[in-house]
Design an enzyme around this catalytic site. Structure first.
Site, short mmCIF file in Angstrom:
data_model
loop_
_atom_site.label_atom_id
_atom_site.label_comp_id
_atom_site.label_asym_id
_atom_site.label_seq_id
_atom_site.Cartn_x
_atom_site.Cartn_y
_atom_site.Cartn_z
N GLU A 112 0.88 -1.23 0.05
CA GLU A 112 -0.03 -0.08 -0.03
C GLU A 112 0.81 1.25 0.10
O GLU A 112 2.06 1.28 0.69
CB GLU A 112 -0.89 0.24 1.22
CG GLU A 112 -2.19 -1.04 1.29
CD GLU A 112 -1.67 -2.38 2.03
OE1 GLU A 112 -2.19 -3.26 1.93
OE2 GLU A 112 -0.42 -2.34 2.64
N TYR A 124 7.51 2.04 -7.81
CA TYR A 124 6.83 0.87 -7.73
C TYR A 124 6.31 0.38 -9.16
O TYR A 124 6.48 -0.87 -9.49
CB TYR A 124 5.77 0.83 -6.60
CG TYR A 124 6.11 1.10 -5.33
CD1 TYR A 124 7.27 0.75 -4.90
CD2 TYR A 124 5.37 1.92 -4.58
CE1 TYR A 124 7.65 0.85 -3.74
CE2 TYR A 124 5.73 2.13 -3.21
CZ TYR A 124 6.81 1.63 -2.62
OH TYR A 124 7.11 1.99 -1.62
#
Length: 166
Positions: A112, A124
């Site tokens: 998250e 990411y």
């Protein structure tokens, strides 16, 4: 600051002796940092937990953690000391975490990230993570939503080839 020679970095498992330094990095990095007790509990009681430190010349300059459950890895924390940010070290740390996840049999990885943290989201995505949903009000300090991201990990035979250029 002089650029870091990535060949000087050492990645190793976190130990209980590392916890005070890790807590200091948490305080530098997060609005709601984990406590010393939380890390001690992770290292001593959570058999799913895998934590590593990134060491430069005997100093911890970053760390990352995850839980490996069945064939999935859930990233719990990633942080680099403030003076060392912006040099690609977060990426090196995440690549090492992905390698470790594959060694433990993980095929997928999730995390998250704050919806406002575009820098982390770019990193990411570069490492193969894709958005898959939102956790409303996930962050307790300001009730900000979290973006859930997932990445497919390579099978172990492909790991070194995939990550060698990173």
């Amino acid at each position: 600051m002089t650029p870091i020679d990535v060949n000087q970095l050492v990645f190793r498992s976190m130990t209980l002796d590392d916890v005070p330094t890790i807590v200091a990095i948490e305080l530098e990095s997060f609005a709601t940092p984990w406590t010393e007790e939380a890390f001690v509990n992770e290292l001593t009681n959570n058999h799913f937990a895998r934590y590593m430190v990134m060491d430069l010349d005997g100093r911890i300059i970053g760390y990352a953690g995850m839980w490996t459950i069945m064939d999935e890895a859930h990233v719990t924390n990633v942080a680099v000391r403030e003076p060392y940010r912006g040099q690609g070290l977060g990426e090196r740390l995440m690549v090492e975490l992905q390698r470790t996840a594959v060694m433990f049999g993980s095929r997928r990885m999730t995390l998250e990230v704050r919806v406002s943290n575009s820098i982390a989201q770019r990193l990411y995505k570069k490492l193969g993570f894709e958005p898959s949903g939102i956790r409303p009000g996930y962050y307790s300090d300001n009730m900000e939503d979290a973006l859930i991201m997932w990445a497919e990990l390579p099978v172990s035979a492909e790991v070194e080839q995939l990550y060698d250029d990173k």
